[in-house]
Design an enzyme around this catalytic site. Sequence first.
Site, PDB file in Angstrom:
ATOM      1  N   GLY A  93      -6.018   0.776  -9.739  1.00  0.00           N
ATOM      2  CA  GLY A  93      -4.718   0.446 -10.318  1.00  0.00           C
ATOM      3  C   GLY A  93      -4.629  -1.031 -10.668  1.00  0.00           C
ATOM      4  O   GLY A  93      -4.006  -1.407 -11.663  1.00  0.00           O
ATOM      5  N   ASP A 317      -0.508  -1.611   1.983  1.00  0.00           N
ATOM      6  CA  ASP A 317      -1.791  -0.906   2.069  1.00  0.00           C
ATOM      7  C   ASP A 317      -2.214  -0.629   3.515  1.00  0.00           C
ATOM      8  O   ASP A 317      -3.181   0.090   3.756  1.00  0.00           O
ATOM      9  CB  ASP A 317      -2.888  -1.724   1.370  1.00  0.00           C
ATOM     10  CG  ASP A 317      -2.658  -1.792  -0.136  1.00  0.00           C
ATOM     11  OD1 ASP A 317      -1.941  -0.920  -0.674  1.00  0.00           O
ATOM     12  OD2 ASP A 317      -3.201  -2.714  -0.782  1.00  0.00           O
ATOM     13  N   LYS A 344       0.330   5.967  -4.524  1.00  0.00           N
ATOM     14  CA  LYS A 344      -0.917   5.200  -4.322  1.00  0.00           C
ATOM     15  C   LYS A 344      -2.099   6.091  -4.735  1.00  0.00           C
ATOM     16  O   LYS A 344      -1.914   7.061  -5.453  1.00  0.00           O
ATOM     17  CB  LYS A 344      -1.011   4.744  -2.862  1.00  0.00           C
ATOM     18  CG  LYS A 344       0.022   3.674  -2.519  1.00  0.00           C
ATOM     19  CD  LYS A 344      -0.217   2.397  -3.292  1.00  0.00           C
ATOM     20  CE  LYS A 344       0.850   1.353  -3.048  1.00  0.00           C
ATOM     21  NZ  LYS A 344       0.716   0.214  -3.977  1.00  0.00           N
ATOM     22  N   ARG A 348       0.185   9.151  -0.128  1.00  0.00           N
ATOM     23  CA  ARG A 348      -0.231   8.804   1.241  1.00  0.00           C
ATOM     24  C   ARG A 348       0.739   9.305   2.294  1.00  0.00           C
ATOM     25  O   ARG A 348       0.323   9.541   3.432  1.00  0.00           O
ATOM     26  CB  ARG A 348      -0.444   7.285   1.382  1.00  0.00           C
ATOM     27  CG  ARG A 348      -1.733   6.836   0.757  1.00  0.00           C
ATOM     28  CD  ARG A 348      -2.089   5.377   1.049  1.00  0.00           C
ATOM     29  NE  ARG A 348      -3.342   5.052   0.368  1.00  0.00           N
ATOM     30  CZ  ARG A 348      -3.666   3.859  -0.115  1.00  0.00           C
ATOM     31  NH1 ARG A 348      -2.824   2.847   0.000  1.00  0.00           N
ATOM     32  NH2 ARG A 348      -4.832   3.675  -0.705  1.00  0.00           N
TER      33      ARG A 348
HETATM   34  C1  S3P Z   1      -2.345  -4.876  -5.380  1.00  0.00           C
HETATM   35  C2  S3P Z   1      -1.012  -4.589  -5.280  1.00  0.00           C
HETATM   36  C3  S3P Z   1      -0.467  -3.446  -4.529  1.00  0.00           C
HETATM   37  C4  S3P Z   1      -1.504  -2.870  -3.583  1.00  0.00           C
HETATM   38  C5  S3P Z   1      -2.856  -2.729  -4.239  1.00  0.00           C
HETATM   39  C6  S3P Z   1      -3.363  -4.072  -4.699  1.00  0.00           C
HETATM   40  C7  S3P Z   1      -2.769  -6.056  -6.170  1.00  0.00           C
HETATM   41  O1  S3P Z   1      -0.081  -2.441  -5.433  1.00  0.00           O
HETATM   42  O2  S3P Z   1      -1.066  -1.621  -3.090  1.00  0.00           O
HETATM   43  O3  S3P Z   1      -3.784  -2.159  -3.341  1.00  0.00           O
HETATM   44  O4  S3P Z   1      -3.929  -6.492  -6.041  1.00  0.00           O
HETATM   45  O5  S3P Z   1      -1.947  -6.562  -6.948  1.00  0.00           O
HETATM   46  P1  S3P Z   1       1.372  -2.415  -6.126  1.00  0.00           P
HETATM   47  O6  S3P Z   1       1.459  -3.571  -7.032  1.00  0.00           O
HETATM   48  O7  S3P Z   1       1.420  -1.122  -6.892  1.00  0.00           O
HETATM   49  O8  S3P Z   1       2.349  -2.443  -4.993  1.00  0.00           O
END
Ligand code: S3P
Length: 426
Positions: A93, A317, A344, A348
């Site tokens: 993501g 996380d 996620k 989860r």
């Molecule tokens: C992340 C932001 C978080 C986190 C992901 C890493 C990042 O996600 O859960 O593992 O590196 O910006 P979200 O922005 O969707 O909360």
Amino acid sequence: MKKFLSLTQGLHGELEVPGDKSISHRSIILSSLGDTAVEVTNFLAGADCLSTVACMKALGAKIERSGDAILIKGNGLHGLREAENILDAGNSGTTLRLLMGLLAPQKFLTIFTGDDSLRRRPMARVIKPLSQMGASIFGRNSNKNLPITILPAEKNLRGITYAMPVASAQVKSAILLAGLFAEGVTTVIEPAPSRDHTEKMLAAFGARLEKSGNAIKIFPAEKLTAPEKISVPGDISSAAYWLVLATILDGSDVTIKNVGVNDTRTGILDVLKLMGAQIELLNERISGGERAADLRVVSSKIHGVEFGGKMIPRLIDEIPALAVAAAFAEGTTIIRDVGELRVKETDRLAAIVEEFNKISPATFTATDESLIIRGGGEKFFAECKTRADHRMAMSLAIFGAAAKGVAIDDADCVKISYPNFFDTLK
Ligand code: S3P
């Protein structure tokens, strides 16, 4: 099924965890936009960050491995070129959402895809603000899932003020990266502070940002000035498994060296301490603009706690690992405001309830937005499914290790964020 036995004695000694995943992604993206060479040390060579490397290379970035380090020779802020093929963000993501922000302002076409999990995850949260800035971005369906197409920007994006409905560092970062190329100032307002590695690294590259309360302003940049070296601290999200396991296994005394302890990430330390865990920060220092420390954890009796709200983005996380700790605590733990866990790598909340209850029946329940854990229940050996989610795999492994053992269907998915997790566990 891969089987892991329970540990019969506490954990002892020192260990290091791999480099921080969030900082590793950002080091590749920003270094590719400078004009000079950058050496990134302790880079996390996990599958997610390698997706970012592959996408950036396809966009013309010069990235090489040199032993344990990564060398990046930037092509300048306007040096990206159209990829010859569809960009594949894999399971990541962060790769997808940050690169959507970077590529929305570019004068060329981009098409993204990703794996089964990423193709189900919500992207409207990024498409909406970028469209308001003037970008032409299209998702596959009304949910705006992958594949996603970004049409060449006919004119410059315009700066906007955007109040984000969810606290998400990925969404915030996408808007800030687009703001670098926009006309006028871009302001993002967060409902609660999320990890701020993008802001910190952009500032280290000379971008102009201003923070006031939960609002972050970014000014358009003419160029970025890269540092010669970025040294990535260890990932506190990976350290979380050992913090929990050492806390709940009697007779443990473990020191995890060189862990990133940026305030926006240390919710896990705060909550474990609130539960009664003994965690000490040693040798605190600043490394590459980020705080780092060695974490010493000694086993202790813990009790249930209740938390939610602004704490959640600081440990989003780590909730599966914390849920394991809560199953060994005395009393009930209530974690509120965790609806984001449903979107996620897998849902989860559903995964925790279905899989963790196989190890400790009638312990975990969820509502739309909360997770409730009744500690102290009897634990059994169980066969569990990871749902191809790295954090579920590692949390199940430590749960089994502290209980009666566990068998998991997919141990390989830990390569996303912690390739040598099982070697360390052994
Ligand atoms: C992340 C932001 C978080 C986190 C992901 C890493 C990042 O996600 O859960 O593992 O590196 O910006 P979200 O922005 O969707 O909360």
